[in-house]
Design a protein around this motif. Structure first.
Motif, PDB file in Angstrom:
ATOM      1  N   UNK B   1       0.846  -1.192   0.000  1.00 24.51           N
ATOM      2  CA  UNK B   1       0.000   0.000   0.000  1.00 24.51           C
ATOM      3  C   UNK B   1       0.886   1.249   0.000  1.00 24.51           C
ATOM      4  N   UNK B   2       0.560   2.194  -0.846  1.00 23.10           N
ATOM      5  CA  UNK B   2       1.365   3.419  -0.894  1.00 23.10           C
ATOM      6  C   UNK B   2       1.158   4.237   0.376  1.00 23.10           C
ATOM      7  N   UNK B   3       2.071   5.148   0.600  1.00 24.88           N
ATOM      8  CA  UNK B   3       1.994   6.027   1.770  1.00 24.88           C
ATOM      9  C   UNK B   3       0.650   6.733   1.819  1.00 24.88           C
ATOM     10  N   UNK B   4       0.263   7.192   0.637  1.00 22.09           N
ATOM     11  CA  UNK B   4      -0.985   7.933   0.500  1.00 22.09           C
ATOM     12  C   UNK B   4      -2.192   7.079   0.895  1.00 22.09           C
ATOM     13  N   UNK B   5      -2.192   5.866   0.397  1.00 25.22           N
ATOM     14  CA  UNK B   5      -3.308   4.971   0.720  1.00 25.22           C
ATOM     15  C   UNK B   5      -3.346   4.644   2.201  1.00 25.22           C
ATOM     16  N   UNK B   6      -2.137   4.493   2.792  1.00 21.63           N
ATOM     17  CA  UNK B   6      -2.080   4.173   4.218  1.00 21.63           C
ATOM     18  C   UNK B   6      -2.679   5.308   5.042  1.00 21.63           C
ATOM     19  N   UNK B   7      -2.335   6.512   4.675  1.00 20.52           N
ATOM     20  CA  UNK B   7      -2.859   7.668   5.409  1.00 20.52           C
ATOM     21  C   UNK B   7      -4.373   7.748   5.275  1.00 20.52           C
ATOM     22  N   UNK B   8      -4.842   7.540   4.057  1.00 26.49           N
ATOM     23  CA  UNK B   8      -6.283   7.568   3.823  1.00 26.49           C
ATOM     24  C   UNK B   8      -6.985   6.533   4.697  1.00 26.49           C
ATOM     25  N   UNK B   9      -6.382   5.357   4.737  1.00 25.87           N
ATOM     26  CA  UNK B   9      -6.940   4.265   5.528  1.00 25.87           C
ATOM     27  C   UNK B   9      -6.994   4.631   7.015  1.00 25.87           C
ATOM     28  N   UNK B  10      -5.910   5.250   7.477  1.00 31.55           N
ATOM     29  CA  UNK B  10      -5.855   5.698   8.879  1.00 31.55           C
ATOM     30  C   UNK B  10      -7.001   6.637   9.191  1.00 31.55           C
ATOM     31  N   UNK B  11      -7.249   7.564   8.263  1.00 35.11           N
ATOM     32  CA  UNK B  11      -8.312   8.538   8.480  1.00 35.11           C
ATOM     33  C   UNK B  11      -9.678   7.855   8.501  1.00 35.11           C
ATOM     34  N   UNK B  12      -9.864   6.909   7.596  1.00 31.13           N
ATOM     35  CA  UNK B  12     -11.142   6.207   7.540  1.00 31.13           C
ATOM     36  C   UNK B  12     -11.373   5.437   8.833  1.00 31.13           C
ATOM     37  N   UNK B  13     -10.353   4.716   9.272  1.00 29.14           N
ATOM     38  CA  UNK B  13     -10.516   3.921  10.493  1.00 29.14           C
ATOM     39  C   UNK B  13     -10.793   4.810  11.706  1.00 29.14           C
ATOM     40  N   UNK B  14     -10.014   5.887  11.805  1.00 31.62           N
ATOM     41  CA  UNK B  14     -10.216   6.811  12.922  1.00 31.62           C
ATOM     42  C   UNK B  14     -11.604   7.441  12.836  1.00 31.62           C
ATOM     43  N   UNK B  15     -11.986   7.822  11.638  1.00 33.11           N
ATOM     44  CA  UNK B  15     -13.281   8.473  11.439  1.00 33.11           C
ATOM     45  C   UNK B  15     -14.439   7.572  11.845  1.00 33.11           C
ATOM     46  N   UNK B  16     -14.376   6.308  11.428  1.00 28.49           N
ATOM     47  CA  UNK B  16     -15.421   5.361  11.791  1.00 28.49           C
ATOM     48  C   UNK B  16     -15.581   5.293  13.302  1.00 28.49           C
ATOM     49  N   UNK B  17     -14.447   5.180  13.984  1.00 23.99           N
ATOM     50  CA  UNK B  17     -14.514   5.056  15.442  1.00 23.99           C
ATOM     51  C   UNK B  17     -15.069   6.314  16.087  1.00 23.99           C
ATOM     52  N   UNK B  18     -14.571   7.434  15.667  1.00 29.20           N
ATOM     53  CA  UNK B  18     -14.992   8.684  16.307  1.00 29.20           C
ATOM     54  C   UNK B  18     -16.482   8.963  16.045  1.00 29.20           C
ATOM     55  N   UNK B  19     -16.914   8.742  14.813  1.00 27.79           N
ATOM     56  CA  UNK B  19     -18.324   8.999  14.499  1.00 27.79           C
ATOM     57  C   UNK B  19     -19.214   8.003  15.246  1.00 27.79           C
ATOM     58  N   UNK B  20     -18.749   6.775  15.336  1.00 30.91           N
ATOM     59  CA  UNK B  20     -19.500   5.766  16.095  1.00 30.91           C
ATOM     60  C   UNK B  20     -19.705   6.218  17.540  1.00 30.91           C
TER      61      UNK B  20
END
Lengths: 184, 184, 184, 184
Positions: B1-20
């Motif tokens: 996974x590229x650096x960019x994709x990893x960062x995007x993934x981090x944001x998605x995972x964090x976002x899911x948790x926080x919104x939950x």
DNA sequence: CATGAATGAGGTTTCATTCAT
DNA sequence: GATGAATGAAACCTCATTCAT
């Protein structure tokens, strides 16, 4: 009704409509007062805060629902199971249809806001579940717990359809459930 | 996974948790980036706005669900109805359990935010309903429409219980429905 | 031209266009590098900051203008007043037309940004005025100060028309001024 | 004047000064409210956005200018050409001198911001040009179009001098133009 | 009681600049 | 030299709440 009560009622009615349409977070206090035909500041003469206002709406609908359910249960206990069923499974549903603004607020907003509201929602839900199960038992139905879950779930599903599509399902919903054997 | 994709993934995972945890409106962009271990501004390199972020989460879960359902339907069409049922009624449910953050976002947040999200939710719901009914028909069950409603309603009810109480109902939910005759 | 100079040139050309179109404040560094086909960070290998970049553009056009004017004055001093006039009043104007991006930046952006740029603009304007007046005197025209003002004002007006409407007034502008006696 | 109007006026006055000094882009809303002695949020009770605020300033000065010009033209039409000239060529100029903040904003900021403002500026300029030409024709002057251009250009040049150097050219500017034959 | 102007904390969003690769 | 991902300061804007009238 005193002047004061009338004003309070105006705010509640306006609030229900505005929150139904825009959701609690997007509903501004000024939207509510505007719809009520009152000045912005007036809101705070009747409610401590926007959050407390929501809570009071939720408590209203919770109490109305519980009151219906308890009356239904009493009737069944007294042997009048037909009228009891009507209160329990039709009047409650009709109430939700009539007060769809409150229903939406109770079933959706409550779970999407702060922890305080989630707690309120969770406790209410557990009470509804218990009461429903209790009624099913009184009516002599087997698998009352399972059926209570299905009843609540399906009820909420139909309320959501009503909210989303404005399609009235109303009193036929019980027929629907009867057909698949939930009521036997 | 590229650096960019990893960062995007981090944001998605964090976002899911926080919104939950806090709900969409109470979740601040800075909560998300903080949980992701990134600077505030980074969020906007990957998503246009907080709203678009939510939409992308919703689309992800919708597509995952639909993909499972369609695979299930294909299997049934090919005669493999046992495996098809598993995909349709168990894997979908397991997915919701595993991705309970997304499930909550899809089933509750979507209906509490702006009109755009409500529309998204309504359309998704109609597709799920149609697919469910289609599968029940393929399985040769009578009253498929009624049952599809009950299935969806009850499923959502169980997901909500999971969210509110952390009680796992998981794969037993089908048994529950079988007992009252929904699957016959 | 070395690789380095070529890259610098690309940035300058792209910057002129972008600032012309969007204005200095709305022109993002990333717009400039994108138009130049370079990476965002490359900008800072060639220029200290966005402000310094603007200053270097302004200095370029100021020097080009002054050089033309001084050559014109020299020619007139050497007795070649016809060629001198051409340089002074036509070539300068043609330069502004050709470099309309820079012209706009010099005549409008400079006065709308920070104090530093206003100072730059004011000083440049005074030099132009002095040079214009000097030339008019050398050409033996009376009321040179008044005419210098009118010349500069009208020139700027025509440049603005060019910018706003893309109407070429070009070399005819001197005829226009002659007709009302500014050149006699 | 009502409280509301007074506050609005305060914001307009403060805004004119701040934008004059720092330019539209560097002028923060908080600078404006601070200068007006108000809280930050108050700005948004009176204006939708910083952009709309600028637009309302521009419209004010445009209308004031046009009104003067039209009154001047009416006077000339009624045969009172001396008083008409005064309105058209002196009062307008005096207005720009008195309202130099607005003048700067109209003549410089408008052309340096977004496309919307450029369009506004272009349209205004065309109206001013047309009105000026019309007046010159009414006054029986030849080459009215050329002269209108020169008048506008020179006027702007003098306004700029006023802004940059605080040198009052005021009512003498007409004399200046007369001397070179623009008014004959 | 009612009003509505004013407040300011707090959120979203932008983008010049830096820096590891 | 060049890249482009990451940073975070700083701006805009919103709106629940207060308060003088």
């Amino acid at each position: 009704m005193s002047q004061s009560q009338k004003t309070r009622e105006k705010l509640v009615e306006a609030g229900k409509k505005v929150i139904y349409e825009k959701g609690f977070h997007c509903a501004r206090v000024s939207d509510i007062t505007e719809k009520a035909g009152l000045a912005h500041g007036t809101f705070y003469l009747y409610f401590e805060s926007k959050e407390k206002f929501l809570l009071s709406l939720l408590e209203t609908v919770k109490e109305e629902l519980l009151s219906l359910m308890e009356n239904g249960i009493s009737l069944i206990r007294e042997g009048n199971s037909e009228q009891g069923k009507v209160l329990l499974f039709l009047r409650t549903f009709d109430l939700m249809i009539k007060e769809r603004e409150l229903a939406k607020i109770l079933f959706f907003e409550a779970i999407c806001t702060s922890a305080e509201f989630q707690k309120f929602y969770k406790e209410s839900k557990e009470i509804f579940l218990r009461k429903t199960q209790e009624s099913l038992e009184l009516l002599g139905l087997s698998k009352s717990e399972i059926k209570a879950h299905i009843l609540l779930g399906t009820a909420r599903h139909f309320i959501e359809m009503l909210i989303l599509s404005n399609k009235e399902v109303s009193s036929k919903w019980i027929e629907v459930l009867k057909e698949v054997g939930v009521f036997s």
